[in-house]
Design an enzyme around this catalytic site. Structure first.
Site, mmCIF file in Angstrom:
data_model
loop_
_atom_site.group_PDB
_atom_site.id
_atom_site.type_symbol
_atom_site.label_atom_id
_atom_site.label_comp_id
_atom_site.label_asym_id
_atom_site.label_seq_id
_atom_site.Cartn_x
_atom_site.Cartn_y
_atom_site.Cartn_z
ATOM 1 N N SER A 140 -8.758 -4.807 -4.490
ATOM 2 C CA SER A 140 -7.877 -3.797 -3.846
ATOM 3 C C SER A 140 -6.624 -3.096 -4.762
ATOM 4 O O SER A 140 -6.035 -2.080 -4.062
ATOM 5 C CB SER A 140 -7.438 -4.331 -2.434
ATOM 6 N N ASP B 223 2.447 -2.774 1.555
ATOM 7 C CA ASP B 223 1.999 -3.581 2.575
ATOM 8 C C ASP B 223 2.167 -5.176 2.448
ATOM 9 O O ASP B 223 2.677 -5.646 1.786
ATOM 10 C CB ASP B 223 0.737 -3.265 3.292
ATOM 11 N N HIS C 123 -0.116 -5.194 -1.289
ATOM 12 C CA HIS C 123 -0.408 -4.545 -2.164
ATOM 13 C C HIS C 123 0.857 -3.886 -2.637
ATOM 14 O O HIS C 123 1.682 -3.636 -1.965
ATOM 15 C CB HIS C 123 -1.407 -3.287 -2.008
#
Length: 358
Positions: A46, A322, A325
């Site tokens: 991610s 967040d 990340h």
């Protein structure tokens, strides 16, 4: 493909202040009419996924606001408010456009490289399975093999494809989820009961090496291995396991350090192969380091950014977007540091700029 076979980013969450000057970024790009390398291939999770998970049944998706709030066109599947590290690197390498996700790329687009990364993916096949669909590193390598066959078809023969691919940059950042969404999640996975940290790092490195060897056999020669960040300092781990919400979780970071040392050994191992130029990248982070810009709960780290949630306004001061990340500001720093190392500890043995020049 028989003939083709012939052919440290640990996001260390320290030392922020002297890198703040790097935050300002206005699409830097070498003053050249053509990219420094013909193509840029990306493998990862991610941290660099740019849309491969958008249309699969997975909780690991980011194709909704406020993700992409600072990205042209809005939400794209990137797990950030704006650009990811590889977006920055692509610009620095001289590409006019961001590298497209493999899920939507076709035809001659493959010649400039594609992004195979998938959120929640790991080196181990089971990693991230509690989040639903994802494309493991093994799956990403299989997709790369298919892409290589397309390149052979476009260029006409295997020798031409091998020569072409030998000039490209291959960015590989795997392992974070093998700790975050596997080893340190004992309610879902048994790995922490099967292996001590050294054993687990060794098992990961062995499997990683096997997959990297396949990439080498399919033409990858200039390969960048990205160190795993100190996820024990992420808002999510601080919220769950830190006594004061500030002190990093040392048992997690210590385990990851073992894995990163193994990556350096892998670089040395692969650089003994004919024509191989592997390198390890180790980069740095930013200012507000113990909470996410967008999220829910303690440190904004107990639940990740919710759809249409209002994020912080001073996003360029935050390390984390967040619970897990980085922000675009952090990605800019990491990308620039990866491309042009500021010290000998940033890259081993060389940075991406020098790799492109080989």
């Amino acid at each position: 493909m028989a003939r083709i076979e012939l052919k440290r980013i640990a996001v260390r969450l320290c030392c922020w202040v002297h890198f703040l000057a790097l935050i300002s970024f206005t699409a830097p790009r070498p003053a050249r009419s053509a990219p420094q390398v013909p193509c840029f291939f990306i493998f990862g999770d991610s941290l660099v996924d740019n849309g491969n998970n958008n249309d699969i049944a997975s909780l690991a998706r980011a194709n909704y606001p406020p993700y992409g709030i600072d990205f042209p066109g809005g939400p794209s599947g990137r797990f950030s408010n704006g650009m990811t590290t590889v977006d920055v690197i692509a610009k620095l390498l001289g590409f006019d456009n961001y590298t497209p996700p493999f899920a939507s790329a076709s035809g001659n687009e493959l010649l400039s490289g594609v992004n195979f990364a998938s959120a929640a993916a790991g080196i181990r096949e089971e990693t991230g399975q509690q989040l639903g669909g994802r494309i493991s590193f093994g799956g990403q390598v299989q997709n790369y093999q298919a892409a290589v066959q397309s390149v052979v078809n476009i260029l006409g023969d295997e020798d031409s494809a091998a020569n072409y691919l030998s000039k490209c940059i291959f960015y590989v950042g795997m392992g974070s989820n093998d700790y975050l969404n596997n080893y340190f999640m004992p309610a879902f996975y048994s790995t922490s009961r099967q292996y001590n940290p050294q054993q687990y790092a060794d098992v990961l490195a062995q499997q990683y090496s096997q997959q990297l060897r396949i990439m080498y056999n399919y033409g990858a020669r200039k390969v960048v291995l990205i160190g795993v960040g100190q996820v024990g300092c992420s808002p999510n781990e601080l919220a769950q396991h830190s006594s004061n919400g500030v002190t990093c979780v040392n048992r997690i970071n210590s385990a990851i350090q073992i894995f990163n040392q193994n990556l350096i050994s892998l670089v040395d191992e692969f650089n003994k192969l004919a024509g191989a130029h592997f390198t390890y990248i180790n980069a740095y982070g930013l200012k507000v380091t113990n909470r996410g810009c967008c999220g829910v709960g303690r440190n904004n780290g107990q639940v990740t950014c919710l759809p249409y949630q209002t994020p912080c306004q001073n996003r360029d001061e935050y390390l984390f977007w967040d619970a897990f990340h980085p922000t675009e500001a952090t990605n800019i720093i990491i990308g620039k540091q990866s491309y042009s190392a500021q010290s000998s500890s940033d890259a081993y043995p060389i940075d991406i700029l020098r790799l492109a020049q080989i």
